[in-house]
Design a protein around this motif. Structure first.
Motif, PDB file in Angstrom:
ATOM      1  N   PHE A   8      24.227  -0.360  30.376  1.00 17.89           N
ATOM      2  CA  PHE A   8      25.702  -0.397  30.344  1.00 17.89           C
ATOM      3  C   PHE A   8      26.248  -1.161  31.559  1.00 17.89           C
ATOM      4  O   PHE A   8      27.120  -2.018  31.435  1.00 17.89           O
ATOM      5  N   SER A   9      25.701  -0.823  32.761  1.00 15.78           N
ATOM      6  CA  SER A   9      26.267  -1.391  33.999  1.00 15.78           C
ATOM      7  C   SER A   9      26.039  -2.891  34.093  1.00 15.78           C
ATOM      8  O   SER A   9      26.972  -3.654  34.363  1.00 15.78           O
ATOM      9  N   ASP A  66      25.329  13.246  25.057  1.00 13.38           N
ATOM     10  CA  ASP A  66      26.142  14.451  24.921  1.00 13.38           C
ATOM     11  C   ASP A  66      27.547  14.271  25.482  1.00 13.38           C
ATOM     12  O   ASP A  66      28.292  15.218  25.620  1.00 13.38           O
ATOM     13  N   SER A  67      27.890  13.040  25.788  1.00 17.93           N
ATOM     14  CA  SER A  67      29.304  12.680  25.834  1.00 17.93           C
ATOM     15  C   SER A  67      29.623  12.321  24.378  1.00 17.93           C
ATOM     16  O   SER A  67      28.778  11.727  23.716  1.00 17.93           O
ATOM     17  N   THR A  70      18.757   3.035  29.766  1.00 19.81           N
ATOM     18  CA  THR A  70      18.429   4.391  29.299  1.00 19.81           C
ATOM     19  C   THR A  70      18.073   4.403  27.820  1.00 19.81           C
ATOM     20  O   THR A  70      17.130   5.065  27.390  1.00 19.81           O
ATOM     21  N   GLY A  94      20.729   1.956  37.307  1.00 18.68           N
ATOM     22  CA  GLY A  94      20.793   3.273  36.675  1.00 18.68           C
ATOM     23  C   GLY A  94      20.431   4.387  37.634  1.00 18.68           C
ATOM     24  O   GLY A  94      19.710   4.187  38.613  1.00 18.68           O
ATOM     25  N   VAL A 117      12.191  -6.568  39.686  1.00 16.07           N
ATOM     26  CA  VAL A 117      12.472  -6.923  41.087  1.00 16.07           C
ATOM     27  C   VAL A 117      11.614  -6.044  41.990  1.00 16.07           C
ATOM     28  O   VAL A 117      11.601  -4.816  41.851  1.00 16.07           O
ATOM     29  N   TYR A 142      31.729   7.594  24.814  1.00 11.58           N
ATOM     30  CA  TYR A 142      30.500   7.141  25.471  1.00 11.58           C
ATOM     31  C   TYR A 142      30.313   5.676  25.074  1.00 11.58           C
ATOM     32  O   TYR A 142      29.416   5.308  24.306  1.00 11.58           O
ATOM     33  N   GLU A 199      15.874  -7.965  34.412  1.00 11.21           N
ATOM     34  CA  GLU A 199      15.656  -6.684  33.739  1.00 11.21           C
ATOM     35  C   GLU A 199      14.156  -6.476  33.504  1.00 11.21           C
ATOM     36  O   GLU A 199      13.491  -7.328  32.914  1.00 11.21           O
ATOM     37  N   ALA A 200      13.655  -5.335  33.968  1.00 10.73           N
ATOM     38  CA  ALA A 200      12.223  -5.035  33.859  1.00 10.73           C
ATOM     39  C   ALA A 200      11.774  -4.892  32.399  1.00 10.73           C
ATOM     40  O   ALA A 200      10.653  -5.286  32.040  1.00 10.73           O
ATOM     41  N   MET A 208      29.426   8.683  32.145  1.00 10.27           N
ATOM     42  CA  MET A 208      29.085   7.534  32.990  1.00 10.27           C
ATOM     43  C   MET A 208      29.735   6.197  32.642  1.00 10.27           C
ATOM     44  O   MET A 208      30.043   5.422  33.548  1.00 10.27           O
TER      45      MET A 208
HETATM   46  P1  FAD Z   1      20.362   2.256  32.940  1.00  7.92           P
HETATM   47  O1  FAD Z   1      20.778   2.405  31.540  1.00  7.92           O
HETATM   48  O2  FAD Z   1      19.382   3.226  33.486  1.00  7.92           O
HETATM   49  O3  FAD Z   1      19.811   0.775  33.118  1.00  7.92           O
HETATM   50  C1  FAD Z   1      19.201   0.370  34.298  1.00  7.92           C
HETATM   51  C2  FAD Z   1      18.264  -0.769  33.983  1.00  7.92           C
HETATM   52  O4  FAD Z   1      17.762  -1.280  35.222  1.00  7.92           O
HETATM   53  C3  FAD Z   1      17.053  -0.359  33.162  1.00  7.92           C
HETATM   54  O5  FAD Z   1      16.988  -1.105  31.995  1.00  7.92           O
HETATM   55  C4  FAD Z   1      15.869  -0.633  34.077  1.00  7.92           C
HETATM   56  O6  FAD Z   1      14.746  -1.109  33.366  1.00  7.92           O
HETATM   57  C5  FAD Z   1      16.437  -1.697  35.004  1.00  7.92           C
HETATM   58  N1  FAD Z   1      15.746  -1.727  36.279  1.00  7.92           N
HETATM   59  C6  FAD Z   1      15.535  -0.706  37.141  1.00  7.92           C
HETATM   60  N2  FAD Z   1      14.818  -1.116  38.189  1.00  7.92           N
HETATM   61  C7  FAD Z   1      14.567  -2.432  37.994  1.00  7.92           C
HETATM   62  C8  FAD Z   1      13.874  -3.409  38.735  1.00  7.92           C
HETATM   63  N3  FAD Z   1      13.256  -3.125  39.892  1.00  7.92           N
HETATM   64  N4  FAD Z   1      13.809  -4.667  38.254  1.00  7.92           N
HETATM   65  C9  FAD Z   1      14.411  -4.990  37.085  1.00  7.92           C
HETATM   66  N5  FAD Z   1      15.077  -4.095  36.330  1.00  7.92           N
HETATM   67  C10 FAD Z   1      15.159  -2.820  36.780  1.00  7.92           C
HETATM   68  N6  FAD Z   1      25.353   9.698  30.596  1.00  7.92           N
HETATM   69  C11 FAD Z   1      26.521  10.107  30.078  1.00  7.92           C
HETATM   70  O7  FAD Z   1      27.564   9.858  30.676  1.00  7.92           O
HETATM   71  N7  FAD Z   1      26.571  10.746  28.878  1.00  7.92           N
HETATM   72  C12 FAD Z   1      25.452  11.021  28.166  1.00  7.92           C
HETATM   73  O8  FAD Z   1      25.549  11.607  27.107  1.00  7.92           O
HETATM   74  C13 FAD Z   1      24.194  10.622  28.700  1.00  7.92           C
HETATM   75  N8  FAD Z   1      23.042  10.842  28.055  1.00  7.92           N
HETATM   76  C14 FAD Z   1      21.851  10.500  28.633  1.00  7.92           C
HETATM   77  C15 FAD Z   1      20.667  10.767  27.964  1.00  7.92           C
HETATM   78  C16 FAD Z   1      19.454  10.466  28.539  1.00  7.92           C
HETATM   79  C17 FAD Z   1      18.194  10.734  27.800  1.00  7.92           C
HETATM   80  C18 FAD Z   1      19.418   9.924  29.839  1.00  7.92           C
HETATM   81  C19 FAD Z   1      18.104   9.613  30.517  1.00  7.92           C
HETATM   82  C20 FAD Z   1      20.581   9.614  30.499  1.00  7.92           C
HETATM   83  C21 FAD Z   1      21.813   9.890  29.888  1.00  7.92           C
HETATM   84  N9  FAD Z   1      23.009   9.584  30.515  1.00  7.92           N
HETATM   85  C22 FAD Z   1      24.198   9.961  29.945  1.00  7.92           C
HETATM   86  C23 FAD Z   1      23.015   8.800  31.758  1.00  7.92           C
HETATM   87  C24 FAD Z   1      22.786   7.297  31.426  1.00  7.92           C
HETATM   88  O9  FAD Z   1      21.730   6.886  32.237  1.00  7.92           O
HETATM   89  C25 FAD Z   1      24.072   6.505  31.650  1.00  7.92           C
HETATM   90  O10 FAD Z   1      25.074   6.995  30.790  1.00  7.92           O
HETATM   91  C26 FAD Z   1      23.972   4.993  31.395  1.00  7.92           C
HETATM   92  O11 FAD Z   1      23.207   4.687  30.274  1.00  7.92           O
HETATM   93  C27 FAD Z   1      23.460   4.290  32.625  1.00  7.92           C
HETATM   94  O12 FAD Z   1      23.562   2.908  32.446  1.00  7.92           O
HETATM   95  P2  FAD Z   1      23.123   1.924  33.609  1.00  7.92           P
HETATM   96  O13 FAD Z   1      23.219   0.561  33.066  1.00  7.92           O
HETATM   97  O14 FAD Z   1      23.863   2.240  34.839  1.00  7.92           O
HETATM   98  O15 FAD Z   1      21.611   2.308  33.904  1.00  7.92           O
END
Ligand code: FAD
Ligand code: N01
Length: 537
Positions: free
Chosen positions: A18-19, A59-60, A47, A146, A114, A65, A39-40, A441
């Motif tokens: 998402f971010s 569960d949002s 997630t 994340g 990275v 969500y 992206e790895a 989130m």
């Molecule tokens: P992420 O989705 O974690 O993405 C981060 C990315 O960075 C990953 O693809 C990873 O591979 C990449 N990365 C990391 N390190 C490196 C590196 N060194 N080099 C290259 N790439 C890298 N949140 C809510 O608000 N509501 C919910 O209902 C909810 N349900 C969830 C259910 C589960 C099972 C889990 C685990 C989490 C849940 N979350 C929920 C939290 C969820 O993580 C966030 O909502 C959101 O998806 C985070 O997005 P993000 O892009 O910040 O991080």
């Protein structure tokens, strides 16, 4: 190519969940900056790419969500969720749709991890290295990695000698796993275990659940989205998003303006019952002091324990499942759909590993102080090294070679949870000491991405090359963070929110507990005052 010859990007983003997706769109399409996302994984989704275990869903509620009107009103109109709480495949499809619609893939390098990022103070840029040895240079480094993306696999003695199959829920095989006829051990009963266990119990010959801490699970109340509900939501979206940005947790639910003990017992029960019937996190919004006052909290805790007692046939097992060692909501309460009834099945056994700890994984099963449980497969639903685990793995070094790991060993220090002193031009989306995991989130992600976008526009317009928080501003934020934490019951549980799940991890509340709306106000104020607390040069 020598480092001086590396072509310089305006910005490099790590992570394509998402971010990272939204950050890329803003940097490239709003600001016109040259940007690459590393992206790895082999594909986007974060997630929702990694967590493909049976029962995985958000569960949002699905309708909030997702990306808001900040990204696109048209997208809100054209996308229709099928379930109140979307399952993993549907969320992944949504993110893939977003990437196609905004043409994001062309600037994402998949399969690229990275491993190091160092600040070159003379050149005023970040030098980033990947596991394959590729190098990138960028003026701004933005981590979108994340909060829950580094799995926690406990170091049980003998773990790697197990002869059956083992899985961590956060690294689930894409082809799925067939448990038919198998004896399966599941270790962990957090939000993940609670989703997975009922599904595996339907399929396996026997499931043995190893529980260390019981949770206050709340009824999810999942159901299909009707066309009428979908229309109503779409008509109401502006108001819904405005509310999510203002509330404490980024949900469009208002917290009732009353304390739990200000209403008589029978009325309080009715209020809890009503929230319970609605499902989801509404129970947490019934009174405004559940997270602040122990006696208030206990009323909700006992309500939830009684729900468990009503649903689990064997009173002894019900008591094992009913938490008594921490207040409600001081660990993330899982949402459940039929979880407790699973313990009424003949093919499910609950083992209390606090009373009788896991001593070892043997070649054929799991051994606790009470004996050995022979199994064919082990599922580790043991969570994540949250918030800092993934940031540390990036190998970030700032000015004078200071590593982020060294800086934060004795405690995380950030300004607003978004930047940290001695690490110029680094922004962390949903970093520690920001609301992050204490919120819905996507709302917090959007707030950070939009704030960074506005900040970078300001720097460009003013001809400023570097931004870095001052040591004093950082100290002030950490002190404020700690003060806010101390007003809550949150430090009272051994949760991953405080790092207690990882042996040796510094104990502190990692997310900021001041609330999404309050936090947004603070960040906006900092920006309005010309990025007060930052040095711009
Ligand atoms: P992420 O989705 O974690 O993405 C981060 C990315 O960075 C990953 O693809 C990873 O591979 C990449 N990365 C990391 N390190 C490196 C590196 N060194 N080099 C290259 N790439 C890298 N949140 C809510 O608000 N509501 C919910 O209902 C909810 N349900 C969830 C259910 C589960 C099972 C889990 C685990 C989490 C849940 N979350 C929920 C939290 C969820 O993580 C966030 O909502 C959101 O998806 C985070 O997005 P993000 O892009 O910040 O991080
Ligand atoms: O991880 P967890 P998770 N020996 O850390 C146990 C989000 N999420 O993957 O509680 C024995 O919560 C550990 O025991 P204890 C959500 O934010 C959201 O379930 O530490 N047991 C616990 O029972 C969530 O909070 C959704 O005593 C050990 C379990 O493993 C976060 O992700 C769905 C152990 C881990 O629970 C993480 O959830 C899923 C050991 N050595 C996840 N080590 C939804 O939105 C750990 N445990 C629906």
């Amino acid at each position: 190519m020598s480092e001086t010859d590396l072509p310089e990007l305006d910005a490099l983003v790590v992570g394509a969940g998402f971010s990272g997706l939204y950050m890329l769109h803003r940097l490239r399409d709003t600001l016109g900056m040259s940007t690459v996302v590393l992206e790895a994984a082999d594909d986007l989704g974060g997630t929702w790419y990694w967590n493909r275990y049976p029962g995985a869903r958000c569960d949002s509620e699905s309708y909030f969500y997702s990306f808001s009107d900040r990204l696109s009103e048209d997208l809100l109109e054209e996308w229709t969720w099928t379930e109140r709480f979307a399952a993993q495949p549907e969320i992944l499809r949504y993110l893939q749709h977003v990437a196609e619609r905004f043409d994001l893939r062309r600037d994402i390098r998949f399969g690229t991890t990275v491993t190091a990022a160092s600040w070159d103070d003379d050149a005023g840029r970040w030098l980033v290295t990947t596991a394959d040895g590729d190098r990138y240079a960028a003026r701004f480094l933005i981590t979108a990695v994340g909060c829950l993306s580094t799995t926690n696999l406990p170091e049980f003695p003998g773990r790697d000698e197990f002869r059956g199959r083992s899985f961590h829920t956060g690294l689930w095989p894409h082809e799925g796993v067939d448990f038919t006829g198998q004896r399966v051990a599941v270790i962990g009963t957090g939000a993940t275990g609670v989703q997975l266990i009922p599904e595996v119990a339907e399929e396996a010959a026997h499931v043995t659940v190893f529980q260390r801490t019981p949770n206050y699970d709340i009824a999810g109340g999942n159901h299909p989205v009707t066309a009428e509900f979908d229309r109503r939501i779409k008509d109401d979206y502006r108001d819904i998003w405005a509310r999510t940005r203002d509330t404490a947790f980024g949900f469009p639910y208002d917290v009732a303006d009353r304390t739990a003990l200000s209403v008589p017992e029978d009325e309080r029960q009715e209020i809890f019952e009503d929230a319970w019937a609605q499902g989801g996190f509404r129970l947490g919004t019934t009174f405004n002091d559940l997270l602040l006052d122990e006696d208030a909290n206990e009323t909700a805790a006992e309500f939830l324990r009684n729900k468990i007692r009503e649903r689990v046939d064997d009173p002894e097992i019900a008591e094992m499942l009913a938490p008594k060692d921490h207040p409600f909501f001081t660990k993330r309460p899982p949402l459940e759909n039929g979880y407790y009834e699973t313990y009424n099945r003949d093919n499910v056994t609950l083992v209390d590993v606090r009373r009788s700890p896991i001593e070892a994984i043997t070649p054929t099963g799991v051994r606790t102080a009470d004996g050995e449980y022979e199994v064919d497969s082990i599922v580790y639903a043991t969570g994540f090294d949250a918030m800092t685990g993934t940031l540390f793995k990036l190998g970030i070094t700032g000015r004078d070679g200071l590593s982020l790991v060294d800086k934060w060993t004795e405690g995380t220090r950030t300004y607003l949870g978004i930047a940290t002193h001695d690490f110029p031009n680094l922004f962390m989306i949903t970093g520690p000491q920001s609301p992050s995991v204490l919120s819905n989130m996507p709302v917090s992600i959007e707030q950070h991405v939009d704030w960074v976008t506005d900040c970078l526009r300001h720097l460009r317009d003013q001809g400023i090359e570097r931004i870095e928080p001052t040591a004093e501003a950082e100290e002030g934020w950490v002190a404020h963070h700690d003060e806010v934490t101390a007003t809550t019951l949150l430090p009272r549980a051994n949760s991953w929110w405080v790092g207690a799940n990882i042996p040796g991890k510094h104990r502190t509340l990692y997310p900021y507990a001041g609330g999404v709306g309050v936090y947004r106000g603070i960040c906006d104020d900092v920006a309005a005052k010309g990025y007060e607390g930052f040095t711009l040069s």
